[in-house]
Scaffold this motif. Structure first.
Motif, PDB file in Angstrom:
ATOM      1  N   SER A 280       3.943  -5.874  14.024  1.00  0.00           N
ATOM      2  CA  SER A 280       3.007  -5.212  14.940  1.00  0.00           C
ATOM      3  C   SER A 280       1.605  -5.092  14.362  1.00  0.00           C
ATOM      4  O   SER A 280       0.637  -5.069  15.115  1.00  0.00           O
TER       5      SER A 280
ATOM      6  N   TRP B 155       7.118   6.365  14.095  1.00  0.00           N
ATOM      7  CA  TRP B 155       8.035   5.533  14.871  1.00  0.00           C
ATOM      8  C   TRP B 155       9.255   6.338  15.299  1.00  0.00           C
ATOM      9  O   TRP B 155       9.783   7.125  14.527  1.00  0.00           O
TER      10      TRP B 155
ATOM     11  N   ASP C 263      14.448   3.985  20.215  1.00  0.00           N
ATOM     12  CA  ASP C 263      14.877   4.156  21.605  1.00  0.00           C
ATOM     13  C   ASP C 263      16.023   3.171  21.846  1.00  0.00           C
ATOM     14  O   ASP C 263      15.848   1.970  21.669  1.00  0.00           O
TER      15      ASP C 263
ATOM     16  N   VAL D 180      14.839  -0.259  19.814  1.00  0.00           N
ATOM     17  CA  VAL D 180      13.402  -0.473  19.986  1.00  0.00           C
ATOM     18  C   VAL D 180      12.672   0.632  19.236  1.00  0.00           C
ATOM     19  O   VAL D 180      12.876   1.813  19.505  1.00  0.00           O
TER      20      VAL D 180
ATOM     21  N   ILE E 112       9.381   2.579  18.736  1.00  0.00           N
ATOM     22  CA  ILE E 112       8.255   2.817  19.631  1.00  0.00           C
ATOM     23  C   ILE E 112       7.419   3.961  19.063  1.00  0.00           C
ATOM     24  O   ILE E 112       7.964   4.899  18.477  1.00  0.00           O
TER      25      ILE E 112
ATOM     26  N   HIS F 284      -0.164   2.578  22.629  1.00  0.00           N
ATOM     27  CA  HIS F 284       1.210   2.676  22.158  1.00  0.00           C
ATOM     28  C   HIS F 284       1.647   1.336  21.571  1.00  0.00           C
ATOM     29  O   HIS F 284       1.046   0.301  21.865  1.00  0.00           O
TER      30      HIS F 284
ATOM     31  N   ALA G 237       5.369  -0.958  20.207  1.00  0.00           N
ATOM     32  CA  ALA G 237       6.821  -1.058  20.136  1.00  0.00           C
ATOM     33  C   ALA G 237       7.183  -2.300  19.330  1.00  0.00           C
ATOM     34  O   ALA G 237       6.421  -3.268  19.285  1.00  0.00           O
TER      35      ALA G 237
ATOM     36  N   TRP H 206      10.907  -4.668  18.140  1.00  0.00           N
ATOM     37  CA  TRP H 206      12.345  -4.858  18.273  1.00  0.00           C
ATOM     38  C   TRP H 206      12.697  -6.274  17.855  1.00  0.00           C
ATOM     39  O   TRP H 206      11.820  -7.103  17.649  1.00  0.00           O
TER      40      TRP H 206
ATOM     41  N   SER I  22       6.817  -7.630  19.003  1.00  0.00           N
ATOM     42  CA  SER I  22       6.069  -6.374  19.076  1.00  0.00           C
ATOM     43  C   SER I  22       5.190  -6.422  20.314  1.00  0.00           C
ATOM     44  O   SER I  22       4.825  -7.501  20.794  1.00  0.00           O
TER      45      SER I  22
ATOM     46  N   GLN J 202       1.841  -4.066  22.014  1.00  0.00           N
ATOM     47  CA  GLN J 202       0.873  -2.985  21.834  1.00  0.00           C
ATOM     48  C   GLN J 202      -0.003  -2.931  23.074  1.00  0.00           C
ATOM     49  O   GLN J 202      -0.435  -3.979  23.571  1.00  0.00           O
TER      50      GLN J 202
ATOM     51  N   HIS K 138       6.512   2.479  28.204  1.00  0.00           N
ATOM     52  CA  HIS K 138       7.957   2.510  27.968  1.00  0.00           C
ATOM     53  C   HIS K 138       8.677   1.653  29.007  1.00  0.00           C
ATOM     54  O   HIS K 138       9.544   0.844  28.664  1.00  0.00           O
TER      55      HIS K 138
ATOM     56  N   VAL L 182       7.990  -2.077  28.327  1.00  0.00           N
ATOM     57  CA  VAL L 182       8.729  -2.569  27.156  1.00  0.00           C
ATOM     58  C   VAL L 182      10.216  -2.690  27.468  1.00  0.00           C
ATOM     59  O   VAL L 182      10.805  -3.761  27.305  1.00  0.00           O
TER      60      VAL L 182
END
Length: 166
Positions: free
Chosen positions: A95, A102, A105, A112, A114, A122, A124, A126, A134, A136, A146, A149
């Motif tokens: 990222s 961090w 989730d 993930v 996030i 924001h 994330a 994974w 990633s 952003q 959210h 993502v």
């Protein structure tokens, strides 16, 4: 189901380009040229999502980076990165975001990571199969990010980047 966990492993300082070295970022005019440079197909968001490509580039010809704008909200920007790990290579955070808190989730069934950078920014991260991703965003609420993502990016990646046993 969101719980607090440790921050993902960071890329060590030795992997950060030193001042004076050539810029590792190379821009591409089309998706095919970028894919050829990194030797894989990166995660891509269809136009139907409301996001349009502003630029495509690679970092050291290893990480594919696509910058998007939101069609009807030009102040919203999204950066999506994809990296294909080599056989046996450990996960690492691509990222480029440091110093955030961090959280993990699991609502999508995929872990993930996030984090909130500020009220309207924001990030994330994974992984699926051999790929690390990633995303952003700037100028978007956490709830909207959210959803983007989990409901789009992670969903797309879990369907198209699954590792199939030989």
């Amino acid at each position: 189901a969101v719980e607090q966990v440790a921050e993902p492993e960071k890329i060590s300082d030795s992997e950060t380009p030193a001042v004076g070295l050539p810029n590792p970022l190379v821009d591409y005019k089309n998706f095919d040229a970028m894919a050829e440079a990194v030797k894989f197909i990166s995660l891509y968001i269809p136009k139907k999502s409301g996001y349009v490509v502003n630029s495509m580039s690679t970092i050291d010809n290893k990480v594919a980076e696509i910058r998007y704008g939101r069609r009807w909200e030009p102040e919203v920007s999204l950066l999506v990165r994809t990296y294909k790990r080599q056989e046996g290579e450990d996960l690492k955070d691509i990222s480029g975001v440091h110093g955030v808190k961090w959280r993990i989730d699991m609502t999508s069934g995929t872990s993930v990571y996030i984090a909130k950078i500020d009220e309207r920014s924001h990030v994330a991260a994974w992984s699926v199969g051999d790929y690390t991703f990633s995303a952003q965003v700037e100028n978007l609420s956490f709830a909207a990010f959210h959803s983007l993502v989990i409901d789009e990016l992670v969903d797309l990646s879990t369907h198209y980047f699954v590792k199939i046993a030989d």
